[in-house]
Design an enzyme around this catalytic site. Structure first.
Site, PDB file in Angstrom:
ATOM      1  N   ARG A  13       0.858  -1.193   0.000  1.00  0.00           N
ATOM      2  CA  ARG A  13       0.000   0.000   0.000  1.00  0.00           C
ATOM      3  C   ARG A  13       0.889   1.237   0.000  1.00  0.00           C
ATOM      4  NH1 ARG A  13      -2.943   0.598   5.095  1.00  0.00           N
ATOM      5  NH2 ARG A  13      -1.455   2.271   5.421  1.00  0.00           N
TER       6      ARG A  13
ATOM      7  N   ASN B 284       4.297   0.807   2.003  1.00  0.00           N
ATOM      8  CA  ASN B 284       4.216  -0.287   2.977  1.00  0.00           C
ATOM      9  C   ASN B 284       4.311  -1.638   2.284  1.00  0.00           C
ATOM     10  OD1 ASN B 284       3.212   1.286   5.511  1.00  0.00           O
ATOM     11  ND2 ASN B 284       1.896   1.987   3.849  1.00  0.00           N
TER      12      ASN B 284
ATOM     13  N   SER C  75      -3.034  -2.726   6.300  1.00  0.00           N
ATOM     14  CA  SER C  75      -4.363  -2.968   6.856  1.00  0.00           C
ATOM     15  C   SER C  75      -5.437  -2.141   6.158  1.00  0.00           C
ATOM     16  CB  SER C  75      -4.358  -2.674   8.352  1.00  0.00           C
ATOM     17  OG  SER C  75      -3.862  -1.386   8.569  1.00  0.00           O
TER      18      SER C  75
ATOM     19  N   LYS D 155      12.001   2.807   5.765  1.00  0.00           N
ATOM     20  CA  LYS D 155      11.994   4.231   5.389  1.00  0.00           C
ATOM     21  C   LYS D 155      13.293   4.592   4.661  1.00  0.00           C
ATOM     22  CE  LYS D 155       8.210   5.271   8.050  1.00  0.00           C
ATOM     23  NZ  LYS D 155       7.527   3.994   8.263  1.00  0.00           N
TER      24      LYS D 155
ATOM     25  N   LYS E   5      11.912  10.280  11.037  1.00  0.00           N
ATOM     26  CA  LYS E   5      11.319   8.932  11.121  1.00  0.00           C
ATOM     27  C   LYS E   5      12.362   7.857  11.373  1.00  0.00           C
ATOM     28  CE  LYS E   5       7.606   9.880   7.806  1.00  0.00           C
ATOM     29  NZ  LYS E   5       6.872   9.340   6.643  1.00  0.00           N
TER      30      LYS E   5
ATOM     31  N   GLU F 171       7.214   0.664  11.740  1.00  0.00           N
ATOM     32  CA  GLU F 171       5.887   0.659  11.133  1.00  0.00           C
ATOM     33  C   GLU F 171       4.826   0.724  12.214  1.00  0.00           C
ATOM     34  OE1 GLU F 171       5.297   0.665   7.937  1.00  0.00           O
ATOM     35  OE2 GLU F 171       7.441   0.619   7.584  1.00  0.00           O
TER      36      GLU F 171
ATOM     37  N   ARG G  24      -8.106   7.493   4.805  1.00  0.00           N
ATOM     38  CA  ARG G  24      -8.174   7.671   6.253  1.00  0.00           C
ATOM     39  C   ARG G  24      -8.170   9.154   6.548  1.00  0.00           C
ATOM     40  NH1 ARG G  24      -3.159   4.378   8.230  1.00  0.00           N
ATOM     41  NH2 ARG G  24      -2.546   5.112   6.183  1.00  0.00           N
TER      42      ARG G  24
HETATM   43  P1  ADP Z   1       4.168   4.482  10.022  1.00  0.00           P
HETATM   44  O1  ADP Z   1       5.074   3.496   9.375  1.00  0.00           O
HETATM   45  O2  ADP Z   1       4.300   4.530  11.508  1.00  0.00           O
HETATM   46  O3  ADP Z   1       2.758   4.371   9.541  1.00  0.00           O
HETATM   47  P2  ADP Z   1       4.290   6.948   8.479  1.00  0.00           P
HETATM   48  O4  ADP Z   1       5.461   7.308   7.662  1.00  0.00           O
HETATM   49  O5  ADP Z   1       3.099   6.480   7.726  1.00  0.00           O
HETATM   50  O6  ADP Z   1       4.753   5.899   9.575  1.00  0.00           O
HETATM   51  O7  ADP Z   1       3.881   8.183   9.385  1.00  0.00           O
HETATM   52  C1  ADP Z   1       2.789   8.129  10.288  1.00  0.00           C
HETATM   53  C2  ADP Z   1       1.868   9.313  10.087  1.00  0.00           C
HETATM   54  O8  ADP Z   1       2.585  10.539  10.216  1.00  0.00           O
HETATM   55  C3  ADP Z   1       1.255   9.389   8.697  1.00  0.00           C
HETATM   56  O9  ADP Z   1       0.092   8.613   8.627  1.00  0.00           O
HETATM   57  C4  ADP Z   1       0.971  10.880   8.551  1.00  0.00           C
HETATM   58  O10 ADP Z   1      -0.237  11.227   9.198  1.00  0.00           O
HETATM   59  C5  ADP Z   1       2.120  11.521   9.307  1.00  0.00           C
HETATM   60  N1  ADP Z   1       3.219  11.863   8.364  1.00  0.00           N
HETATM   61  C6  ADP Z   1       4.235  11.071   8.010  1.00  0.00           C
HETATM   62  N2  ADP Z   1       5.053  11.676   7.124  1.00  0.00           N
HETATM   63  C7  ADP Z   1       4.541  12.892   6.907  1.00  0.00           C
HETATM   64  C8  ADP Z   1       4.930  14.019   6.102  1.00  0.00           C
HETATM   65  N3  ADP Z   1       6.026  13.977   5.342  1.00  0.00           N
HETATM   66  N4  ADP Z   1       4.157  15.118   6.140  1.00  0.00           N
HETATM   67  C9  ADP Z   1       3.046  15.169   6.916  1.00  0.00           C
HETATM   68  N5  ADP Z   1       2.627  14.161   7.710  1.00  0.00           N
HETATM   69  C10 ADP Z   1       3.360  13.031   7.711  1.00  0.00           C
HETATM   70 MG    MG Z   2       1.875   4.834   7.746  1.00  0.00          MG
END
Ligand code: ADP
Ligand code: MG
Length: 496
Positions: free
Chosen positions: A134, A152, A157, A326, A386, A390, A472
């Site tokens: 995804r 991902n 999910s 990442k 980050k 996950e 979402r």
């Molecule tokens: P995870 O692997 O924990 O899901 P993500 O990279 O998806 O990590 O980050 C979690 C959440 O943080 C995302 O769903 C989003 O809401 C927010 N987020 C992540 N990266 C960004 C970004 N570059 N700009 C704005 N919000 C972000």
């Molecule tokens: Mg995420």
């Protein structure tokens, strides 16, 4: 691209009277309960589930960008499959470097892969690999583009509940609940086909397994590796029901801890103990975060190794899971690198992909890494930091970045990437959560599912399909948007 075009203006949600709102809520609740748009509450008993947090209305999303996200999905799936197959050494080197910083998780995924290969005498018994992927995006209003948040490759999910929320909004629209005079949203609420497509991906892998490896006449089964007391199990069950109904494929569920009690291995084939059925596909809906191994690390990592050395097709294999770090995502924002991996990629296919990237910096000693270390302290408000994790709740945002970096040793910084923040617009919608309707400012995150069955040795692709979408919404006051984690809710796009 529609860049530079007249500003896109989202439609307002319908203005309903008190009685109309009451009817909407009644229909929404009963449709959701009747159709399994549900989740267990914390500390649940088997017989009682709640309606999953949902928006009352679909939220406007630009149609051209929705199409773009769908159009680039197969290219992304192929790119990640290529990383695992033709660029295996590159992936292994990168994972090995990460393992130094993140021994307990990325390091364990890497080591377990290496051990599995060693145990099997240099070649794993199964080279076919299944990816249910995804790719997640946010809409950047200023440039009228979608920007990728992450790709991902493990345990994605909401493919199950996404189809259900799409059908819910479509039903409310067509039944005249949003507008008693006609269709308020026209025919612009696409229903995600993710249940059917994800189950098709699993079934296709299971059938390929049967064609190639089994000598028994009975159909192999799919084994779901799940978390204990999974509250989001209905999301997974919808896929299981489709597997059985549409493909005649049975499935079983067990936790990572219980794998060896539940199965046995004979001649590298894995079987269900209670029924002697052969497993064609092991589908991980657990094992994506360190918490999934914490109960007993020796047992859980040992069980992961045990599965990896069997002939069953893994969804995902350890290598495919590692391609979703990442760090890989950051490296793959480099056009030259992408072209060296996919020399034939060109035109709109290439541009469509590149257009989704924001700047992501490594946190190492490279030139970009040096710049990242400067930017993180000079303008943290523009970034999110980050780690290689996950499942939500792990990122460090904006002004918290400098303090966080100072609180850990500089030698650990290499485990992180620094990503430019995307600034999506805020919409107003109503959210039903735990029986209460809240009017909230929300931010959107669009996910596009993709399935790919490929050979990790030869790179041959046997199946590569778009597999629906997920929207979402998260309350705009929260930085994170996990639905299961409690800050977000399920939504669907209204395309305009
Ligand atoms: P995870 O692997 O924990 O899901 P993500 O990279 O998806 O990590 O980050 C979690 C959440 O943080 C995302 O769903 C989003 O809401 C927010 N987020 C992540 N990266 C960004 C970004 N570059 N700009 C704005 N919000 C972000
Ligand atoms: Mg995420």
């Amino acid at each position: 691209m529609a860049q530079g075009s007249i500003a896109w203006k989202p439609a307002q949600i319908p203005n309903l009277s008190e009685n109309e709102n009451k009817l909407l809520l009644e229909r929404l609740c009963q449709y959701s309960l009747a159709n399994g748009l549900v989740m267990y509450p914390p500390g649940f008993n088997l017989a009682n589930a709640d309606i999953a947090p949902v928006t009352l209305f679909p939220t406007p999303f630009p149609k051209d960008l929705f199409e773009q996200a769908k159009n680039v999905q197969n290219t992304f799936s192929r790119l990640y499959a290529l990383v695992v197959s033709h660029q295996k050494n590159w992936l292994l080197d990168l994972s090995k470097d990460l393992a130094v910083f993140d021994k307990d998780f990325t390091g364990m995924l890497y080591e377990t892969h290496i051990k599995a290969v060693e145990l099997c005498g240099s070649k794993l018994p199964q080279t076919l690999s299944l990816g249910l992927f995804r790719s997640d995006y946010m809409f950047d209003e200023q440039t009228h583009s979608i920007k990728q948040i992450e790709f991902n490759t493990v345990s994605v999910s909401f493919g199950g509940l996404s189809s259900k929320v799409g059908r819910l909004h479509d039903y409310l629209n067509k039944s005249g609940t949003y507008d008693s005079h006609g269709l308020y949203y026209g025919n612009e609420i696409p229903v995600s086909n993710s249940i059917k497509e994800l189950s098709l991906g699993l079934a296709r892998a299971n059938e390929e397994y049967a064609l190639r490896s089994t000598d028994s006449s009975s159909k192999p089964v799919v084994l779901f590796i799940v978390q204990d007391k999974e509250r989001n199990c209905f999301d997974q069950r919808h896929i299981e029901y489709s597997l059985l109904e549409d493909h005649g494929a049975k499935s079983y569920r067990c936790t990572l801890e219980a794998v060896k009690d539940f199965t046995y291995v004979k001649d590298t084939k894995i079987y269900i103990k209670s029924s002697d059925e052969e497993v064609g596909v092991v589908y991980f809906r657990s094992g994506y975060s360190p918490a999934d191994y914490e109960s007993d690390p020796e047992l859980t990592w040992g069980n992961r190794l045990y599965i990896e050395t069997t002939k069953a097709i893994k969804c995902p294999s350890l290598l495919t899971q590692l391609s979703g770090t990442k760090k890989v995502q950051q490296a793959l924002t480099d056009k030259a690198l992408i072209l060296s991996f996919m020399p034939d990629l060109q035109g709109v296919e290439l541009e469509g992909l590149l257009d989704t990237f924001v700047k992501i910096y490594p946190f190492d000693n490279s030139k970009d890494g040096q710049l990242a270390k400067k930017l993180a302290f000079e303008s943290p408000e523009k970034f999110v930091l980050k780690p290689q994790r996950e499942g939500g709740g792990n990122n460090i945002y904006k002004d918290n970045i400098p303090g966080f970096l100072n609180s850990i040793s500089e030698s650990e910084w290499g485990a992180y990437i620094l990503m430019e923040l995307i600034n999506p617009p805020t919409y107003e919608n109503k959210i039903l959560r735990l029986g209460q309707v809240l009017t909230e400012g929300i931010l959107l995150e669009l996910g596009i599912f993709g399935t790919i069955l490929f050979d990790e040795e030869t790179g041959e692709v046997l199946h590569c399909e778009n597999a629906g979408h997920l929207l979402r919404s998260k309350v705009s006051s929260s930085d994170e948007g996990g639905v299961a984690a409690g800050f977000g809710c399920l939504d669907n796009v209204f395309l305009q």
